[in-house]
Design an enzyme around this catalytic site. Sequence first.
Site, mmCIF file in Angstrom:
data_model
loop_
_atom_site.group_PDB
_atom_site.id
_atom_site.type_symbol
_atom_site.label_atom_id
_atom_site.label_comp_id
_atom_site.label_asym_id
_atom_site.label_seq_id
_atom_site.Cartn_x
_atom_site.Cartn_y
_atom_site.Cartn_z
ATOM 1 N N ARG A 199 -59.277 -2.344 117.935
ATOM 2 C CA ARG A 199 -60.003 -3.318 117.126
ATOM 3 C C ARG A 199 -59.747 -4.716 117.673
ATOM 4 O O ARG A 199 -58.636 -5.020 118.108
ATOM 5 C CB ARG A 199 -59.492 -3.269 115.685
ATOM 6 C CG ARG A 199 -60.337 -2.408 114.785
ATOM 7 C CD ARG A 199 -59.741 -2.302 113.423
ATOM 8 N NE ARG A 199 -59.015 -3.521 113.019
ATOM 9 C CZ ARG A 199 -58.433 -3.662 111.834
ATOM 10 N NH1 ARG A 199 -58.482 -2.703 110.966
ATOM 11 N NH2 ARG A 199 -57.800 -4.767 111.540
ATOM 12 N N ARG B 297 -52.553 0.844 117.666
ATOM 13 C CA ARG B 297 -53.649 1.396 116.876
ATOM 14 C C ARG B 297 -54.961 1.453 117.667
ATOM 15 O O ARG B 297 -55.354 0.493 118.312
ATOM 16 C CB ARG B 297 -53.839 0.476 115.668
ATOM 17 C CG ARG B 297 -54.227 1.172 114.429
ATOM 18 C CD ARG B 297 -53.869 0.417 113.206
ATOM 19 N NE ARG B 297 -54.469 -0.915 113.116
ATOM 20 C CZ ARG B 297 -54.486 -1.617 111.979
ATOM 21 N NH1 ARG B 297 -53.965 -1.136 110.879
ATOM 22 N NH2 ARG B 297 -55.003 -2.818 111.964
ATOM 23 N N LYS C 26 -47.325 0.090 103.261
ATOM 24 C CA LYS C 26 -47.492 -0.248 101.850
ATOM 25 C C LYS C 26 -48.486 0.668 101.137
ATOM 26 O O LYS C 26 -48.236 1.130 100.024
ATOM 27 C CB LYS C 26 -48.014 -1.691 101.798
ATOM 28 C CG LYS C 26 -47.615 -2.474 100.620
ATOM 29 C CD LYS C 26 -47.977 -3.951 100.784
ATOM 30 C CE LYS C 26 -49.232 -4.189 101.599
ATOM 31 N NZ LYS C 26 -49.804 -5.525 101.409
ATOM 32 N N ARG D 61 -51.158 -13.885 95.706
ATOM 33 C CA ARG D 61 -50.939 -14.458 97.020
ATOM 34 C C ARG D 61 -50.281 -15.831 96.937
ATOM 35 O O ARG D 61 -49.764 -16.330 97.937
ATOM 36 C CB ARG D 61 -52.271 -14.615 97.759
ATOM 37 C CG ARG D 61 -52.814 -13.325 98.293
ATOM 38 C CD ARG D 61 -53.924 -13.584 99.290
ATOM 39 N NE ARG D 61 -54.517 -12.342 99.739
ATOM 40 C CZ ARG D 61 -53.982 -11.567 100.674
ATOM 41 N NH1 ARG D 61 -52.872 -11.913 101.268
ATOM 42 N NH2 ARG D 61 -54.571 -10.451 101.014
ATOM 43 N N ARG E 11 -51.234 -13.278 112.987
ATOM 44 C CA ARG E 11 -51.313 -12.721 111.628
ATOM 45 C C ARG E 11 -49.921 -12.598 111.012
ATOM 46 O O ARG E 11 -49.739 -12.829 109.824
ATOM 47 C CB ARG E 11 -51.973 -11.327 111.635
ATOM 48 C CG ARG E 11 -53.435 -11.320 111.936
ATOM 49 C CD ARG E 11 -54.192 -10.320 111.068
ATOM 50 N NE ARG E 11 -53.760 -8.932 111.207
ATOM 51 C CZ ARG E 11 -54.161 -8.112 112.171
ATOM 52 N NH1 ARG E 11 -54.986 -8.535 113.115
ATOM 53 N NH2 ARG E 11 -53.755 -6.869 112.200
#
Length: 213
Positions: free
Chosen positions: A154, A122, A13, A88, A165
């Site tokens: 992370r 990642r 995005k 949201r 998530r």
Amino acid sequence: MNIVLLGHPGSGKGTQAKLLQKKYGIAHISTGEMFRSIAKEHTELGRKVKSLIESGAFVPDDVTVRVVRERLAKPDCTKGFILDGFPRTEQQADELQNIAPIDHVIHIHVEDETVLKRLSARRNCARCGTVYGLDRVPKQSGTCDTCREPLAMRADDDPKKIKRRIEIYHAETKPLIDYYKRKRLYATVNGDQDIGKVFRDICGVLEGKKVTK
Ligand SMILES: [Zn+2]
């Protein structure tokens, strides 16, 4: 040209928003980034936002709407804007229609499996902050190209947390998608393609070449 971009973290995005900003000369507004920078200001609002972020709480609707309204009144938004991270909720979407009516809502759709793969690949360098992943592989596996530091994952990129998530994202986004479908503003593009192809598809939607129900 007033645009809302929807999509998973890891959907590309941010990259697409930057390309749109360049091509159409419209402002890219990421509410996440905006709040992080407001939190650094020595103002009443800055202190309030800082304490909310630090306590892990959501910034309440009235504050968010106020900040977005002020941001959209700035001169770089005269030709339009791309909103990323707002609205949201349906209520926020309603408020937004009163502030600045939206012309297009574009959902960059990426399969959950792809998001999981991208995010769990990642790794970042604690020293220089470089993020490596499927689209940027270090020359030597597990080591930063620039500072030779070992790369780390992370804490919130562990697969179980990513799955959670993704679930939260779907639950949050579903009502918004329905809302914009009712308003006939919603279109979806396939985010599982190379960056240039995704961008061409988005431009096609904006220029009225493809409408999705
Ligand atoms: Zn580094």
